[in-house]
Design a protein around this motif. Sequence first.
Motif, short mmCIF file in Angstrom:
data_model
loop_
_atom_site.label_atom_id
_atom_site.label_comp_id
_atom_site.label_asym_id
_atom_site.label_seq_id
_atom_site.Cartn_x
_atom_site.Cartn_y
_atom_site.Cartn_z
N ALA A 67 0.67 -1.06 0.09
CA ALA A 67 -0.01 -0.04 0.21
C ALA A 67 0.88 1.25 -0.07
N LEU A 68 2.02 1.25 0.74
CA LEU A 68 2.77 2.33 0.73
C LEU A 68 3.44 2.70 -0.52
N ASP A 69 3.64 1.52 -1.14
CA ASP A 69 4.39 1.79 -2.55
C ASP A 69 3.28 2.43 -3.58
N HIS A 70 2.30 1.92 -3.25
CA HIS A 70 1.07 2.84 -4.14
C HIS A 70 1.07 4.25 -3.80
N GLU A 71 0.99 4.68 -2.38
CA GLU A 71 0.90 5.86 -1.91
C GLU A 71 1.92 6.76 -2.32
N ARG A 72 3.16 5.97 -2.51
CA ARG A 72 4.44 6.62 -2.72
C ARG A 72 4.23 7.13 -4.08
N LEU A 73 3.61 6.38 -5.07
CA LEU A 73 3.59 6.55 -6.42
C LEU A 73 2.60 7.84 -6.51
N THR A 74 1.62 7.90 -5.69
CA THR A 74 0.69 9.13 -5.88
C THR A 74 1.48 10.33 -5.29
N VAL A 75 2.07 10.27 -4.34
CA VAL A 75 2.80 11.30 -3.92
C VAL A 75 3.82 12.02 -5.11
N GLU A 76 4.54 10.86 -5.56
CA GLU A 76 5.32 11.13 -6.67
C GLU A 76 4.64 11.86 -7.82
N LEU A 77 3.58 11.48 -8.03
CA LEU A 77 2.81 11.97 -9.16
C LEU A 77 2.39 13.40 -8.76
N ILE A 78 1.91 13.48 -7.43
CA ILE A 78 1.58 14.90 -7.07
C ILE A 78 2.63 15.92 -7.11
N ALA A 79 3.98 15.48 -6.66
CA ALA A 79 5.06 16.21 -7.01
C ALA A 79 5.43 16.41 -8.37
N SER A 80 5.38 15.52 -9.13
CA SER A 80 5.71 15.56 -10.59
C SER A 80 4.68 16.76 -11.30
N ARG A 81 3.27 16.70 -10.73
CA ARG A 81 2.56 17.66 -11.48
C ARG A 81 2.65 18.96 -11.02
N ASP A 82 3.13 19.13 -9.76
CA ASP A 82 3.64 20.45 -9.10
C ASP A 82 5.05 20.80 -9.96
N GLN A 83 5.60 19.81 -10.08
CA GLN A 83 7.10 20.34 -10.90
C GLN A 83 6.83 20.73 -12.27
N VAL A 84 5.83 20.08 -12.74
CA VAL A 84 5.28 20.30 -14.39
C VAL A 84 4.99 21.89 -14.35
N ARG A 85 3.91 22.05 -13.27
CA ARG A 85 3.29 23.52 -13.13
C ARG A 85 4.55 24.32 -12.84
N ARG A 86 5.24 24.21 -12.15
CA ARG A 86 6.50 25.17 -11.90
C ARG A 86 7.28 25.38 -13.06
N SER A 87 7.54 24.31 -13.90
CA SER A 87 8.33 24.57 -15.19
C SER A 87 7.48 25.29 -16.17
N ALA A 88 6.14 25.03 -16.26
CA ALA A 88 5.26 25.72 -17.08
C ALA A 88 5.46 26.96 -16.73
N ALA A 89 5.18 27.38 -15.38
CA ALA A 89 5.49 28.74 -15.02
C ALA A 89 6.76 29.36 -15.42
N ARG A 90 7.98 28.66 -15.30
CA ARG A 90 9.06 29.25 -15.46
C ARG A 90 9.11 29.49 -17.22
N VAL A 91 8.52 28.58 -17.98
CA VAL A 91 8.55 29.05 -19.44
C VAL A 91 7.74 30.23 -19.67
N VAL A 92 6.55 30.17 -19.11
CA VAL A 92 5.75 31.51 -19.29
C VAL A 92 6.45 32.63 -18.81
N GLU A 93 6.93 32.65 -17.64
CA GLU A 93 7.92 33.96 -17.34
C GLU A 93 8.79 34.38 -18.16
#
Lengths: 586, 215
Positions: free
Chosen positions: A361-387
């Motif tokens: 279960a933890l491995d599963h949760e970990r993937l979810t957390v990684e996914l959330i982290a990568s989504r935030d990362q994508v958003r941040r990098s998109a923000a950087r591109v726009v900036e």
Amino acid sequence: MRLGTPRSTNARSLAQAGAAIALLAGVEVVLLVDGPGEPTWIVVLFPAVACAYLAAGVLAGLRRPHNRTGGLLVAGALAWLVASLGNVEPPALVVVGVVCATLPLAVVVHLLHGFPSGRLRGRFSRATVAAAYFVTLVLQAPLYLFAPSGLPGEPLMVADSPGLAEAGHWVQDVAGTLVMVATSVLLHRRLRAASPAQRRVLGPLAAYGIVAVVFVVLAAQLADRVLTGYQEERVVVQLALMAGVPLAFAAGVLRGGFARMRDVEELGAWLGADEGGRPTLSAALAETLGDRSLELVLWVPEAGGYVDFAGAPVTLPSGDVERPVVEIRRDGRRIGAIAYDATLIADRSLVEAAARMTAVALDHERLTVELIASRDQVRRSAARVVEAADDERRRIARDLHDGLQARLVVLAIGANGLATDRELPDAARARATGLRTGIEAVVDELRTLVQGVMPAALIERGLSAATEDLADRMPLPTEVDVDRAVSHAGAKLPPAIELAGYFVVAEALANAVKHAQAHELRIHLARPDGHLRIEVSDDGVGGAAAGAGTGMRGMADRIDVLGGRLTVTSPPGGGTRIVAELPCAS
Amino acid sequence: MRVVIGEDEALMRGGLTLVLEQAGFEIVGAAEDGDDLVRKALAHAPDLLVTDIRMPPSHTDEGLRAALEVRAARPDIAVLVLSQHLQRRYASELLEQRSAGIGYLLKQRVANVEAFVADVRRICAGGTVLDPEVVSTLLRRARRDDDPLHRLTPRQLEVLGLMAEGRSNAAIAERLTISEKAVVKHASHIYDELELPVSGDDHRRVLAVVRYLAV
């Protein structure tokens, strides 16, 4: 199963020790029955107490292989067997029994200090337990060195000196009392620091242990001086009290107040449960193991550290006896860890069992957390591109505005100079005039271009001025309502927010003019707590959709990158209202 | 006529200086940022201040702010603001204080040297000159149905616009190829429709019109 091997080894050695001690007990019973003095049934009670220790120790040891209380109880059984050797026939064994006569009391003190894990925690605790052994083994010496023990030939006695024996006994009493006071103080302190759940187990156990020791010692002394007539009764009560000690400790460890095997099984059921209805994994673990302070963390190999479920880095204590850490592994990989309170969960094996069950279960949760982290990362990098794109826009606008425009104007002045030069033929002057007006037209185009890239009003005065300027150029009556929080001089918005806000207004106005068949437009800029709120509405035909049109999509993307929200309300026939909310710290 | 120029772009500053000097103006100071401009204008007390809007250090609207500051301290100094992009708000801000000797033109108007110099002279003489671009923006501005401007004929709107640009009745008559008498008739009709007080004073008339337009 990382822990399989040590666990079975522990169990095996425990079983072997148990068998050996049981054998010793049997031998001792035979020796005692043959022994001198006292009625047989009473002397047999001593090995019986030892057996109570042994049974409790083996049970606790098998159920809680990583808890040292079991081992300590087995050692207690041995101490009882040794102490009761004083009642057998062979003189050599009697000597051992005399020397170790009060050793079991020290074991009780040791158990009290070690509960619930069986490990001693803190220097004070260790010193007190060491003092207990000192009192029972060393300070016992004057009693057999300076007084007769009743052995033939008195091999232990160096001098028959009742005074010295009495003094030694007094010193032992005082030291023993100090040990018990220290133990009481320490347990009281632990009780106060404990949670209600812990107190329910620790409180009665500590009280019982202390009372048992104090009663045994006091009863012996009173018996020597006052109650001389009730020897048998006194011994029976003492032994009964002492026999209760191992049972109480074993019960405490097994119940633990902390965890039961059944709960871990329930955890397994929870893990299989429907995802929608289940509480968070760490909450479930904390509930199951009875430790609210329990921390479940995830291992991030890239960062080389632990993070919590929100992705924030966590530092776990290392080598802390009070707060041990159990690693969670899956297929040999480290995926997380559990940090828990050792005073609440005495048994490490329980946490390890939980760790194994949670791994998937933890491995599963970990993937979810990684996914959330990568989504935030994508958003941040998109923000950087726009900036970066916005910075580029600003640079281009500035270059065009400052450099190119000035050069064109100066060229036009030059062309005008030719056009007014009376020495030139009329045809040439006419062409020079054409040149000038041509250059002026280019300047006009340039201005339109710059205005599209980065509006002058936005650069010079900010969003409210730029909005007003846009409204001035609308073919439909456009009302602009700007809250003071947005328009006042100090209300400078971050450039990215300002530009996004401008594009929202521009796009929404353009859409309204193109599609809405509206008569009037309205723009409202406000700044509710920590946000810029842009509302553009019309009185047109409605029926617009948020995702329709590339302009609207671009607008939505920009807002999304900045972590904002776009709402389009457009009922057929009810006009269109576009609301964009952009986060900006005020 | 003594002039102080505020322009951070060297090429443009050179062009402007050349044009004005050839027309007989004397350039007594040139500044490259807003603070310097205020300092030089107050020190030299010229007849005219010509300035760009966007200048260092912030490259926002310091030229305009400097011009307004100078105007507030010395209302006798005429002001001409040049810009690449024109905004209604800037026109109102410039005209708010006092309308005499105010100009607001696109930078590129400098190239048509004769017309530009004529505008500069009108400003120095206390006239008000607004760029046709600003005026047309003001006139084209979408208005509600109940707006009095809707009551004007296209020809009257044309006259109103030229009045806002600071043209005299004679100049308007020439531009529209109508008689000066006709211009006066149009003007009085405009005053009636817009309920503006009649006044013989040329730039006060312009001020009234522009104020109305700039609301």
